[in-house]
Scaffold this motif. Structure first.
Motif, PDB file in Angstrom:
ATOM      1  N   GLY A 113       0.809  -1.208   0.000  1.00  0.00           N
ATOM      2  CA  GLY A 113       0.000   0.000   0.000  1.00  0.00           C
ATOM      3  C   GLY A 113       0.843   1.260   0.000  1.00  0.00           C
ATOM      4  O   GLY A 113       0.347   2.341  -0.315  1.00  0.00           O
ATOM      5  N   TYR A 114       2.131   1.123   0.348  1.00  0.00           N
ATOM      6  CA  TYR A 114       3.064   2.248   0.324  1.00  0.00           C
ATOM      7  C   TYR A 114       3.032   2.959  -1.033  1.00  0.00           C
ATOM      8  O   TYR A 114       3.133   4.191  -1.111  1.00  0.00           O
ATOM      9  CB  TYR A 114       4.483   1.738   0.593  1.00  0.00           C
ATOM     10  CG  TYR A 114       5.561   2.795   0.428  1.00  0.00           C
ATOM     11  CD1 TYR A 114       5.977   3.573   1.502  1.00  0.00           C
ATOM     12  CD2 TYR A 114       6.174   3.002  -0.818  1.00  0.00           C
ATOM     13  CE1 TYR A 114       6.964   4.549   1.336  1.00  0.00           C
ATOM     14  CE2 TYR A 114       7.157   3.967  -0.976  1.00  0.00           C
ATOM     15  CZ  TYR A 114       7.552   4.738   0.096  1.00  0.00           C
ATOM     16  OH  TYR A 114       8.518   5.695  -0.066  1.00  0.00           O
ATOM     17  N   GLU A 128      10.575   5.332  -4.877  1.00  0.00           N
ATOM     18  CA  GLU A 128      10.697   6.079  -3.623  1.00  0.00           C
ATOM     19  C   GLU A 128       9.469   6.918  -3.300  1.00  0.00           C
ATOM     20  O   GLU A 128       9.155   7.131  -2.129  1.00  0.00           O
ATOM     21  CB  GLU A 128      11.931   6.992  -3.681  1.00  0.00           C
ATOM     22  CG  GLU A 128      13.248   6.219  -3.783  1.00  0.00           C
ATOM     23  CD  GLU A 128      14.444   7.142  -3.762  1.00  0.00           C
ATOM     24  OE1 GLU A 128      14.249   8.386  -3.714  1.00  0.00           O
ATOM     25  OE2 GLU A 128      15.577   6.624  -3.799  1.00  0.00           O
ATOM     26  N   GLN A 129       8.752   7.368  -4.307  1.00  0.00           N
ATOM     27  CA  GLN A 129       7.604   8.233  -4.077  1.00  0.00           C
ATOM     28  C   GLN A 129       6.401   7.417  -3.595  1.00  0.00           C
ATOM     29  O   GLN A 129       5.906   6.552  -4.313  1.00  0.00           O
ATOM     30  CB  GLN A 129       7.233   8.972  -5.368  1.00  0.00           C
ATOM     31  CG  GLN A 129       6.071   9.938  -5.224  1.00  0.00           C
ATOM     32  CD  GLN A 129       6.376  11.086  -4.279  1.00  0.00           C
ATOM     33  OE1 GLN A 129       7.499  11.588  -4.239  1.00  0.00           O
ATOM     34  NE2 GLN A 129       5.387  11.494  -3.502  1.00  0.00           N
ATOM     35  N   PRO A 130       5.916   7.662  -2.370  1.00  0.00           N
ATOM     36  CA  PRO A 130       4.758   6.909  -1.883  1.00  0.00           C
ATOM     37  C   PRO A 130       3.454   7.436  -2.465  1.00  0.00           C
ATOM     38  O   PRO A 130       3.423   8.529  -3.063  1.00  0.00           O
ATOM     39  CB  PRO A 130       4.810   7.146  -0.370  1.00  0.00           C
ATOM     40  CG  PRO A 130       5.440   8.495  -0.233  1.00  0.00           C
ATOM     41  CD  PRO A 130       6.436   8.602  -1.364  1.00  0.00           C
ATOM     42  N   GLY A 131       2.391   6.667  -2.291  1.00  0.00           N
ATOM     43  CA  GLY A 131       1.072   7.120  -2.703  1.00  0.00           C
ATOM     44  C   GLY A 131       0.540   8.177  -1.749  1.00  0.00           C
ATOM     45  O   GLY A 131       1.209   8.567  -0.784  1.00  0.00           O
ATOM     46  N   SER A 132      -0.681   8.623  -1.999  1.00  0.00           N
ATOM     47  CA  SER A 132      -1.270   9.689  -1.186  1.00  0.00           C
ATOM     48  C   SER A 132      -2.568   9.278  -0.516  1.00  0.00           C
ATOM     49  O   SER A 132      -3.190  10.086   0.179  1.00  0.00           O
ATOM     50  CB  SER A 132      -1.517  10.932  -2.058  1.00  0.00           C
ATOM     51  OG  SER A 132      -2.378  10.614  -3.144  1.00  0.00           O
ATOM     52  N   ASP A 133      -3.009   8.031  -0.700  1.00  0.00           N
ATOM     53  CA  ASP A 133      -4.258   7.586  -0.089  1.00  0.00           C
ATOM     54  C   ASP A 133      -4.045   7.181   1.365  1.00  0.00           C
ATOM     55  O   ASP A 133      -2.922   7.226   1.881  1.00  0.00           O
ATOM     56  CB  ASP A 133      -4.860   6.425  -0.895  1.00  0.00           C
ATOM     57  CG  ASP A 133      -3.903   5.256  -1.022  1.00  0.00           C
ATOM     58  OD1 ASP A 133      -3.597   4.615  -0.005  1.00  0.00           O
ATOM     59  OD2 ASP A 133      -3.424   4.996  -2.155  1.00  0.00           O
ATOM     60  N   VAL A 138      -0.585   5.518   6.070  1.00  0.00           N
ATOM     61  CA  VAL A 138      -0.358   4.624   7.216  1.00  0.00           C
ATOM     62  C   VAL A 138       1.013   3.966   7.110  1.00  0.00           C
ATOM     63  O   VAL A 138       1.795   3.932   8.069  1.00  0.00           O
ATOM     64  CB  VAL A 138      -1.465   3.546   7.306  1.00  0.00           C
ATOM     65  CG1 VAL A 138      -1.073   2.442   8.294  1.00  0.00           C
ATOM     66  CG2 VAL A 138      -2.788   4.176   7.733  1.00  0.00           C
ATOM     67  N   VAL A 139       1.316   3.418   5.931  1.00  0.00           N
ATOM     68  CA  VAL A 139       2.577   2.701   5.741  1.00  0.00           C
ATOM     69  C   VAL A 139       3.774   3.637   5.884  1.00  0.00           C
ATOM     70  O   VAL A 139       4.789   3.284   6.494  1.00  0.00           O
ATOM     71  CB  VAL A 139       2.605   1.988   4.370  1.00  0.00           C
ATOM     72  CG1 VAL A 139       3.967   1.364   4.117  1.00  0.00           C
ATOM     73  CG2 VAL A 139       1.518   0.926   4.297  1.00  0.00           C
ATOM     74  N   VAL A 140       3.667   4.831   5.322  1.00  0.00           N
ATOM     75  CA  VAL A 140       4.764   5.799   5.437  1.00  0.00           C
ATOM     76  C   VAL A 140       5.052   6.101   6.907  1.00  0.00           C
ATOM     77  O   VAL A 140       6.216   6.115   7.338  1.00  0.00           O
ATOM     78  CB  VAL A 140       4.430   7.091   4.667  1.00  0.00           C
ATOM     79  CG1 VAL A 140       5.406   8.202   5.031  1.00  0.00           C
ATOM     80  CG2 VAL A 140       4.464   6.836   3.164  1.00  0.00           C
ATOM     81  N   GLU A 141       4.010   6.334   7.690  1.00  0.00           N
ATOM     82  CA  GLU A 141       4.196   6.636   9.112  1.00  0.00           C
ATOM     83  C   GLU A 141       4.735   5.428   9.864  1.00  0.00           C
ATOM     84  O   GLU A 141       5.574   5.550  10.768  1.00  0.00           O
ATOM     85  CB  GLU A 141       2.864   7.094   9.716  1.00  0.00           C
ATOM     86  CG  GLU A 141       2.958   7.580  11.162  1.00  0.00           C
ATOM     87  CD  GLU A 141       3.822   8.817  11.309  1.00  0.00           C
ATOM     88  OE1 GLU A 141       4.396   9.009  12.402  1.00  0.00           O
ATOM     89  OE2 GLU A 141       3.945   9.597  10.342  1.00  0.00           O
ATOM     90  N   VAL A 263      -9.825  -3.889  -3.051  1.00  0.00           N
ATOM     91  CA  VAL A 263     -10.198  -4.816  -4.125  1.00  0.00           C
ATOM     92  C   VAL A 263     -10.398  -4.084  -5.451  1.00  0.00           C
ATOM     93  O   VAL A 263      -9.989  -4.567  -6.507  1.00  0.00           O
ATOM     94  CB  VAL A 263     -11.482  -5.587  -3.751  1.00  0.00           C
ATOM     95  CG1 VAL A 263     -11.938  -6.481  -4.899  1.00  0.00           C
ATOM     96  CG2 VAL A 263     -11.259  -6.414  -2.493  1.00  0.00           C
ATOM     97  N   LEU A 264     -11.018  -2.907  -5.397  1.00  0.00           N
ATOM     98  CA  LEU A 264     -11.346  -2.176  -6.624  1.00  0.00           C
ATOM     99  C   LEU A 264     -10.141  -1.479  -7.235  1.00  0.00           C
ATOM    100  O   LEU A 264     -10.162  -1.112  -8.409  1.00  0.00           O
ATOM    101  CB  LEU A 264     -12.452  -1.149  -6.341  1.00  0.00           C
ATOM    102  CG  LEU A 264     -13.817  -1.734  -5.971  1.00  0.00           C
ATOM    103  CD1 LEU A 264     -14.786  -0.616  -5.627  1.00  0.00           C
ATOM    104  CD2 LEU A 264     -14.367  -2.591  -7.104  1.00  0.00           C
ATOM    105  N   LYS A 265      -9.121  -1.248  -6.413  1.00  0.00           N
ATOM    106  CA  LYS A 265      -7.891  -0.641  -6.898  1.00  0.00           C
ATOM    107  C   LYS A 265      -6.735  -1.569  -6.547  1.00  0.00           C
ATOM    108  O   LYS A 265      -6.886  -2.485  -5.751  1.00  0.00           O
ATOM    109  CB  LYS A 265      -7.687   0.744  -6.279  1.00  0.00           C
ATOM    110  CG  LYS A 265      -8.804   1.716  -6.622  1.00  0.00           C
ATOM    111  CD  LYS A 265      -8.564   3.071  -5.986  1.00  0.00           C
ATOM    112  CE  LYS A 265      -9.673   4.053  -6.346  1.00  0.00           C
ATOM    113  NZ  LYS A 265      -9.451   5.391  -5.732  1.00  0.00           N
ATOM    114  N   GLY A 266      -5.598  -1.347  -7.134  1.00  0.00           N
ATOM    115  CA  GLY A 266      -4.472  -2.226  -6.840  1.00  0.00           C
ATOM    116  C   GLY A 266      -3.185  -1.644  -7.368  1.00  0.00           C
ATOM    117  O   GLY A 266      -3.126  -0.492  -7.792  1.00  0.00           O
ATOM    118  N   GLN A 267      -2.151  -2.465  -7.356  1.00  0.00           N
ATOM    119  CA  GLN A 267      -0.864  -2.034  -7.874  1.00  0.00           C
ATOM    120  C   GLN A 267      -0.058  -3.246  -8.336  1.00  0.00           C
ATOM    121  O   GLN A 267      -0.214  -4.340  -7.800  1.00  0.00           O
ATOM    122  CB  GLN A 267      -0.068  -1.238  -6.840  1.00  0.00           C
ATOM    123  CG  GLN A 267       0.211  -1.933  -5.528  1.00  0.00           C
ATOM    124  CD  GLN A 267      -0.926  -1.865  -4.546  1.00  0.00           C
ATOM    125  OE1 GLN A 267      -1.548  -2.884  -4.299  1.00  0.00           O
ATOM    126  NE2 GLN A 267      -1.198  -0.719  -3.977  1.00  0.00           N
TER     127      GLN A 267
END
Length: 298
Positions: A113-114, A128-133, A138-141, A263-267
């Motif tokens: 999720g990062y 290196e650039q994390p997501g914003s959701d 949560v993962v960044v913190e 489920v509706l989104k992913g990577q």
């Protein structure tokens, strides 16, 4: 060798503890209620207030504790998802700080999720650039809190888990519609699902614990992610069920709320670091992984 764990009674923790015991290692499992758990020859349950001077030399610390992501994401649930991870990690860091002899390695649970969500980007540990959701934040913190272990000169690893497949975890929920003959793609079906078999999770954790050249983020995903529509098609094949009943995205959002993004989104996440260090996946392909878990009888 001795290992200190949080989350040792959870889905991943139970499998990891069993794997460590098979190798002859001893585990000290941190829990809020150690009196409710029975010690054994290879496991000792201790509280977070356990005097660290009474512990033997700890080779590695593994932090896997955290509120489950499953469930309707109310404001209270989201706070629990974040706070459970941050507060537990802080307590573990405090224990490490008090240890006179520091562990060689610290593995902190994390998540793919990062990277945030995307249908067209490919993510590796070099991203290196994390997501914003919400999950990315949560993962960044979580990783930022765990990074304090590096200040003690400890080799620190962030285990970014994908969707872990096993008898527990996400797979029983994912299998239910297929089992009830109403399986099919969810939403567009184009969203990527980066998965990994639980056996590869435990083996790769062991691999990282003992490989002194591995540090930083490690993607715990199989080398062959699939789109939701293809994942569900393989699942239906293994279960010997039809694949024909798509679930519209609005209906899924209505039923599951903000959690629906899982489920509706992913990577599309690749385990570049594991492969660079020559880790050999037990289950690189989904069909073999599912057959192993369910023996063809879902």
């Amino acid at each position: 060798m001795n290992f200190l764990l949080t989350g040792g009674t959870g889905f991943v923790g139970k499998h990891l503890v069993a794997a460590l015991h098979q190798k002859g290692y001893h585990t000290y499992i941190l829990t809020r209620s150690p009196a409710n758990s029975a010690n054994s020859n290879n496991s000792t349950f201790i509280g977070y207030d356990h005097p660290v001077e009474e512990l033997p030399t700890i080779y590695g610390v593994i932090n896997l504790a955290g509120e489950s992501l499953f469930g309707y994401w109310t404001k209270q649930k989201k706070e629990a998802i974040l706070n459970s991870r941050i507060e537990t990690t802080k307590k573990v860091i405090q224990m490490i700080e008090k240890l006179e002899e520091k562990p060689d390695v610290f593995i902190n649970g994390s998540a793919v999720g990062y990277y945030g969500m995307s249908e067209d980007l490919i993510f590796t540990e070099e991203t290196e650039q994390p997501g914003s959701d919400f999950l990315a934040r949560v993962v960044v913190e979580w990783e930022r809190t765990a990074k304090q272990a590096e200040d003690f000169g400890i080799r620190t690893i962030y285990a970014r888990f994908g969707v872990i497949l096993g008898k527990s975890g996400a797979l029983p929920l994912m299998s239910l519609p297929v089992k009830l003959f109403v399986g099919g793609k969810v939403g567009s079906g184009e969203q990527w699902l980066s998965w990994i078999h639980i056996d590869d999770v435990t083996e790769l954790l062991n691999f990282c614990l003992l490989n002194e050249n591995i540090r930083g983020p490690v993607n715990f995903t199989a080398p062959n992610p699939l789109r939701n529509k293809d994942f569900t098609k393989v699942l239906a094949k293994v279960m010997n069920r039809p694949y024909w009943f798509p679930t519209p995205a609005p209906l899924f959002r209505l039923a599951t709320g903000q959690m629906s993004q899982l489920v509706l989104k992913g990577q599309y996440v690749l385990p570049q670091k594991a492969e660079t260090h020559q880790y050999q996946f037990i289950y690189p392909e989904l069909e073999a992984a599912l057959k192993n878990i369910h023996r063809g009888k879902l």
